[in-house]
Enzyme design. Structure first.
Site, short mmCIF file in Angstrom:
data_model
loop_
_atom_site.label_atom_id
_atom_site.label_comp_id
_atom_site.label_asym_id
_atom_site.label_seq_id
_atom_site.Cartn_x
_atom_site.Cartn_y
_atom_site.Cartn_z
CB CYS A 77 5.91 -10.54 -2.07
SG CYS A 77 7.41 -10.32 -1.11
NE ARG B 95 0.59 -7.72 -3.11
CZ ARG B 95 -0.16 -7.29 -2.11
NH1 ARG B 95 -1.10 -6.41 -2.33
NH2 ARG B 95 0.01 -7.75 -0.90
CD1 TRP C 119 9.90 -3.69 -2.37
CD2 TRP C 119 9.26 -4.24 -0.31
NE1 TRP C 119 10.16 -2.63 -1.56
CE2 TRP C 119 9.79 -2.92 -0.29
CE3 TRP C 119 8.81 -4.78 0.89
CZ2 TRP C 119 9.87 -2.15 0.87
CZ3 TRP C 119 8.88 -4.02 2.05
CH2 TRP C 119 9.41 -2.73 2.03
CG ASN D 180 2.87 -10.62 0.88
OD1 ASN D 180 3.84 -9.96 1.21
ND2 ASN D 180 1.65 -10.12 0.82
N GLY D 181 4.96 -11.92 3.42
CA GLY D 181 4.86 -11.73 4.87
C GLY D 181 6.21 -11.96 5.51
CD GLU E 157 0.31 13.11 -1.22
OE1 GLU E 157 0.78 12.75 -0.13
OE2 GLU E 157 0.11 12.33 -2.16
CE LYS F 1 2.48 10.64 -4.19
NZ LYS F 1 1.54 10.48 -3.17
CD GLU G 210 5.45 8.05 -2.44
OE1 GLU G 210 4.59 8.81 -2.91
OE2 GLU G 210 5.19 6.94 -1.98
CG HIS H 101 10.14 29.85 12.81
ND1 HIS H 101 10.34 30.65 13.91
CD2 HIS H 101 8.96 30.24 12.26
CE1 HIS H 101 9.31 31.49 14.03
NE2 HIS H 101 8.47 31.25 13.04
CE LYS I 114 -1.27 1.85 -4.48
NZ LYS I 114 -1.10 3.32 -4.56
O1 M6R Z 1 -2.76 1.91 1.62
P1 M6R Z 1 -2.52 3.02 2.59
O2 M6R Z 1 -3.28 4.26 2.23
O3 M6R Z 1 -2.78 2.61 4.01
O4 M6R Z 1 -0.99 3.34 2.44
C1 M6R Z 1 -0.36 4.30 3.26
C2 M6R Z 1 1.00 4.64 2.72
O5 M6R Z 1 1.83 3.52 2.71
C3 M6R Z 1 0.93 5.22 1.30
O6 M6R Z 1 0.09 6.32 1.25
C4 M6R Z 1 2.32 5.61 0.80
O7 M6R Z 1 2.82 6.68 1.54
C5 M6R Z 1 2.27 5.90 -0.69
N1 M6R Z 1 3.44 5.39 -1.32
C6 M6R Z 1 2.18 7.35 -1.00
O8 M6R Z 1 2.28 7.65 -2.34
#
Ligand code: M6R
Length: 609
Positions: free
Chosen positions: A2, A27, A74, A100-101, A481, A485, A488, A504, A604
């Site tokens: 959050c 966040r 969140w 937050n936590g 990656e 992307k 996500e 395979h 994030k």
């Molecule tokens: O802040 P970090 O690089 O440690 O975060 C790691 C992952 O949470 C972050 O890369 C996540 O997979 C992103 N949403 C990717 O776009």
């Protein structure tokens, strides 16, 4: 995760908090809320929805006051409802808190408080903190907070105000990030720097189990036992412009376009006389570095993908054995490491809970920890033995883009630094390889000018539900990656595989509805084999989108769509091939009517396990 922002000063708190909260929306964005204190009363407005939506629902006239706390949520404990949105209050609405936590022992505390007659209005873990402070309140919000926090287990970044003490803003932190922003006749608390950068660049990072007491003219940080601490004020050198959209529709697009600049800044001052010059940034002796005989790279998500590319670079060029681990797995097994093992932790935010815990585990086992971090002053930055920063600037888009490519650049620099130290490459070769690296920002500019073409290609995903991403060698992590992307931001099912693995299993999925993205750049290793895989997909009517090297006629004849990257070294091609895949995901999300900056269920930085 959050976001929190709090204010105390001479100005109206609510408009400042709304503005700051918008910078923290990455966040959390399922609900938002505000509390100000005026005439010895807490005034609270909160609702579900993104901050812009909540802003429309609330009435600013009912939120006057020069002190306040606010929160974007969140959800972890308790559904997305108005009651569960923060701030939360005690029984008498005297104490108001944002959090937050996760309060791990909230159920037992709640039970005890209920037995004592406290009534709860939400199903969150957070509300228990407000009641616990109320239960210990004896005229001092600071003292009551300290007593309450001693009973709490779990993680927290807290902002607290009390109607009876309207000249004080309290902040506390344990395992969740929280900073103090020190201004002129005003002070702030925030989860992250961009929220307050417009008002001050003087920042104090709270450490675990620290409590801050802010008035408009003063700040004091104490430990949980009430002992005053001497805290350093850091000057943040980020430009607040960088944290804005600068005319782009979304942060994700802006950050994709920022990559040439981010790479240039990451290289700045790190290449001298044909060599990598990072020794002063590393807190290790020559002997310690020379004795490194094994590297384990730990990370999560996108950062884990850059770790995989780093493995390729380090083994190929520096000839050091490397293993790559998910931080979340590493921390729960008993890895065999010693003081000749270098742990490289990679994290954009520097706050990912699993990566942080894995670092602690590694340090307990005597390993040296070098982190590659974007957020200066973050927990991972502070807890690592050495840090190499990526100078990507603030990354706001939830989908990581510029942090990823700058991580690859730092890994490449570190590889060549180690290659020199271990004498696996001679001076001439290293300076040649660095020469190619220096060309990348310009090459990336050229690649970004292909944006419209990629936007057009994205249209084929309109009626699709799945996609495969295939690559080999250093481009296999880029395939992973690319798939991440797309998942996500567009919510399409996508999977990344090494191209040779297609036969395979995944080949069974190929039909006329399956777009297959091949990273088919020219190299001396596996290019021909990847072409073979493209034939196999075409034979099964799959749709082929190829990322190829400029001038490659063969691929253009075979693929349904081709995107060309400028010629570079094979090992550096991964930094370029990532870019069209980021743009592809971005435009597929737009075509599907989605907001790529706020993908559902994601936040994030993942500061909880
Ligand atoms: O802040 P970090 O690089 O440690 O975060 C790691 C992952 O949470 C972050 O890369 C996540 O997979 C992103 N949403 C990717 O776009």
């Amino acid at each position: 995760m959050c976001g929190i922002i709090g204010y105390i000063g001479n100005r109206e708190a609510a408009p400042l908090m709304i503005e700051g909260l918008k910078k923290l929306e990455y966040r959390g964005y399922d609900s938002a809320g505000f509390c100000t204190v005026s005439n010895n009363q807490t005034l609270i407005q909160k609702d579900v929805g993104k901050i812009q939506e909540v802003e429309k629902k609330i009435n600013l006239n009912n939120l006057n006051g020069n002190i306040g706390i606010s929160h974007c949520r969140w959800s972890t404990h308790g559904g997305v409802t108005k009651e569960n949105a923060h701030p939360h209050t005690d029984c008498k609405n005297m104490i108001s808190i944002v959090h937050n936590g996760i309060i791990e022992n909230f159920s037992e505390l709640k039970e005890k408080l209920m037995e004592k007659g406290h009534t709860f209005k939400s199903s969150t873990d957070t509300e228990v903190v407000a009641h616990l402070i109320e239960d210990n309140y004896n005229g001092s919000i600071e003292e009551a907070t300290r007593i309450a926090l001693r009973q709490i287990e779990g993680s927290y970044a807290l902002g607290i105000v009390c109607a009876k003490e309207p000249q004080k803003l309290i902040a506390a932190r344990n395992e969740s990030p929280l900073i103090l922003g020190i201004g002129k006749e005003e002070n702030f608390i925030a989860s992250d720097v961009p929220a307050i950068l417009k008002h001050t660049n003087r920042v104090i990072y709270l450490e675990n189990k620290e409590i801050a007491i802010l008035t408009k003219n003063s700040f004091e940080v104490k430990n949980i036992d009430g002992i005053s601490l001497n805290k350093k004020i850091n000057n943040i050198d980020w430009d607040s412009e960088l944290a804005e959209k600068s005319g782009y529709d979304h942060f994700m697009l802006k950050e994709i376009h920022e990559q040439p600049r981010a790479i240039t800044e990451t290289l700045n001052g790190r290449i001298k006389d044909g060599k990598v010059s990072i020794k002063e940034e590393l807190n290790f002796s020559d002997e310690e570095l020379e004795n490194i005989n094994r590297i384990i790279i730990i990370a999560c998500g996108t950062s884990w993908h850059s770790a995989l590319a780093g493995e390729f670079m380090l083994e190929e060029l520096a000839k050091i054995p490397v293993e790559v681990e998910y931080a979340s797995e590493f921390r729960y097994r008993h890895p065999i490491i010693n003081n000749n093992t270098l742990i490289i932790a990679i994290s954009q935010s520097g706050e990912t809970a699993d990566t942080l815990a894995a670092i602690r585990e590694a340090k307990r086992n005597d390993a040296k920890v070098l982190s590659i971090v974007n957020a200066k002053g973050s927990s991972i930055d502070r807890e690592s033995d050495s840090v190499l920063y990526t100078y990507a600037g603030p990354e706001i888009g939830v989908a990581s883009t510029k942090a990823f490519t700058t991580q690859l650049v730092v890994l490449y620099l570190f590889t060549l630094f180690m290659a020199n130290l271990k004498r696996s490459l001679d001076y001439g070769k290293i300076s040649e390889l660095l020469g190619k690296l220096r060309k990348l920002p310009l090459q990336m500019e050229a690649l970004l000018s292909e944006e419209n073409r990629i936007k057009k290609i994205a249209e084929i995903y309109k009626d699709k539900t799945n996609s495969l991403f295939l690559g080999r060698g250093v481009n296999f992590p880029i395939a992973l990656e690319g798939a991440l992307k797309l998942k996500e931001v567009s919510y399409l099912h996508a999977e990344g595989y090494p191209a040779a693995e297609m036969k395979h299993g995944p080949i069974a999925l190929i039909d006329k509805n399956m777009p297959v993205v091949f990273i088919a750049t020219k190299d001396d290793y596996t290019y021909k084999k990847v072409l073979g895989n493209i034939y196999e997909v075409k034979a099964r009517n799959g749709i082929v989108i190829a990322i190829a090297t400029e001038g490659d006629e063969e691929v253009s004849k075979l693929a349904d769509y081709a995107i060309y990257i400028p010629k570079t070294l094979y090992i550096l091609s991964s930094i370029l091939t990532a870019v069209p895949l980021q743009l592809l995901a971005y435009y597929v999300a737009l075509d599907r009517g989605l907001d790529p900056d706020k993908p559902r269920n994601l936040s994030k930085s993942v500061v909880v396990e």
